[in-house]
Each structure stands twice: as structure tokens, then as C-alpha cells.
Write an enzyme that holds these catalytic residues in place. Sequence first.
Site, mmCIF file in Angstrom:
data_model
loop_
_atom_site.group_PDB
_atom_site.id
_atom_site.type_symbol
_atom_site.label_atom_id
_atom_site.label_comp_id
_atom_site.label_asym_id
_atom_site.label_seq_id
_atom_site.Cartn_x
_atom_site.Cartn_y
_atom_site.Cartn_z
ATOM 1 N N ALA A 175 -23.927 -0.170 -19.801
ATOM 2 C CA ALA A 175 -24.342 -0.361 -18.416
ATOM 3 C C ALA A 175 -24.080 -1.771 -17.901
ATOM 4 C CB ALA A 175 -25.830 -0.036 -18.268
ATOM 5 N N ASP A 176 -23.864 -2.731 -18.794
ATOM 6 C CA ASP A 176 -23.676 -4.120 -18.366
ATOM 7 C C ASP A 176 -22.702 -4.817 -19.309
ATOM 8 O OD1 ASP A 176 -23.980 -6.395 -16.865
ATOM 9 O OD2 ASP A 176 -25.902 -6.962 -17.733
ATOM 10 N N LEU A 177 -21.465 -4.328 -19.320
ATOM 11 C CA LEU A 177 -20.447 -4.908 -20.195
ATOM 12 C C LEU A 177 -19.968 -6.218 -19.584
ATOM 13 C CD1 LEU A 177 -18.788 -4.501 -22.772
ATOM 14 C CD2 LEU A 177 -17.050 -3.367 -21.370
ATOM 15 N N ASN A 178 -20.437 -7.324 -20.131
ATOM 16 C CA ASN A 178 -20.073 -8.638 -19.601
ATOM 17 C C ASN A 178 -19.890 -9.635 -20.727
ATOM 18 O OD1 ASN A 178 -22.635 -9.999 -20.220
ATOM 19 N ND2 ASN A 178 -23.514 -8.746 -18.581
ATOM 20 N N ASN A 181 -22.805 -10.216 -23.198
ATOM 21 C CA ASN A 181 -23.208 -9.148 -24.106
ATOM 22 C C ASN A 181 -22.153 -8.836 -25.163
ATOM 23 O OD1 ASN A 181 -25.736 -8.777 -22.980
ATOM 24 N ND2 ASN A 181 -24.987 -7.337 -21.449
#
Length: 253
Positions: A175-178, A181
Amino acid sequence: MSGRWSLGSEVKHSTLSGGAMLYDASRVNNFAPAWFDPTYWKSRGELEGTAQGRGVTHYFSTAGKSLVLRHYRRGGLVARLSRDRYFWRGEQSTRPFVEWQLTYRLHRAGLPVPAPVAARYVHSGMTYTGDLITERLPTVGSLAECLRKGALSILTWILIGRCVRRFHDLGVCHADLNAHNILLSEETVYLIDFDRCQLRKAGLWHDENLVRLRRSLEKTTWSLPRDRFTEADWHGLLDGYRQFSGEQPLTHS
């Protein structure tokens, strides 16, 4: 205990005042609710540091294990109404239990994720709060931190692409591939933070994940020297992503 995922006998479920917790007894056989309290570790002299993000992440060590404690906090506009309370929809829908069980499944499948140790929710009326404890990975830093220190080799970018592809091949929609992470060690690329992540059939979300990662890399490096993130780096990542395939999707059981 019945749940969303099939769990091993080492996973214990305990009722607490106003809530409950899950923990892996094979990793921490003396687990207690006090472990979710940073002041407990500070009083024992075992609190090693903190990291700022949406909330505060605490690092501590005990019995030879390095662990990470994260309290769930909201982001965006809704955080103005409630910093850390979520609507109650039942135990198996609580964010710490859902993330713990998904991370448990990914770890057992051999994916490069932190081993989940414990999760807790505390329920009050229509809302609840939550916490998660995982093992601390032996990394040199997040992708964002490493880019601030210097340019990465093309091999590293290829390995990042291969890592993302492994998760996608198994149906993991992050949900928050950055850049925060993705963690790097001397030999391995890891993904962390599976809050709100899902297992899904292959689809356009693969590309959406990659677009999100690209935006994060551009935002992370816009004020850094130009060599920290180039088109060649991005194409190296994509080359690694395209080269790796063959994992079977995960399913509920």
C-alpha cells in the site's frame, strides 16, 4: 483461535483488559503486555533509539534480540480528528492483527520481511488503538537514507527491482511502496510496513506500485546531487524487475 490466516501452534492469542494480543512464542517465550510500552524498555535501560515517521518507532534489545515497536498512527487530514484511534469492526479487522498475520505469512513463504513478534489492540467503545513488534533487520539503512549518503551501484538497483518483483509475483500489493519502506543490507533488499497491504491477483496495480515508487525516489532525491537517482538507475531497477519471475501466488488457507 480462528482467524483470517492459518497460523502455526507457536502463535499464541491472549486476552487483555479491553483488547487482545498475538505473539510468536518461538521467538519470545516470556512475552508480556509491558513489551508494548516504550517506558518499560527505557526503565530497563534497553531502549536503544527512536525513528521519526508518521509516528515514533522505538528500537530495543532484550535477551539477545533486537526488536522494533511501532504504535499505529493516522496520516493525512483524518489525523486532525484522531491521531491513533481507528473504527472498531471486530478483532480480525484490526490493523495490527491484519498486518501481523500477513507479515507472518510472507515471512514463512521466505520473502525478505522482518519476522513478526507480537501485535496488540486495545478496544474502547467504537474505536481501538494498536501496536506491532517485529524483529529488527540487519540493514545499513533505508533506500532513502542510503541515497542521502551516496550514489548506489547499478547492481543494487537491479536487486531492488528483483525484490519488488518477488512480492508482485506472490500477489503482494504494497500500500505504500516508497524509498523509506525498502531497506538495504550488504547482501539483501527487504520490504517493511505491510499495514493496509493486500494479496491480489495480477493486474494494473503492479504498474501503480512502480509509479508510486518512482515518485518517492524523485521526491527523496530532488535536492540531492543528480547522480543519486538517474534514468539509468531506474532502468536498472526495471531490468531487475523484468528479469525475475516464477514465484507462485499466495492464497488464504
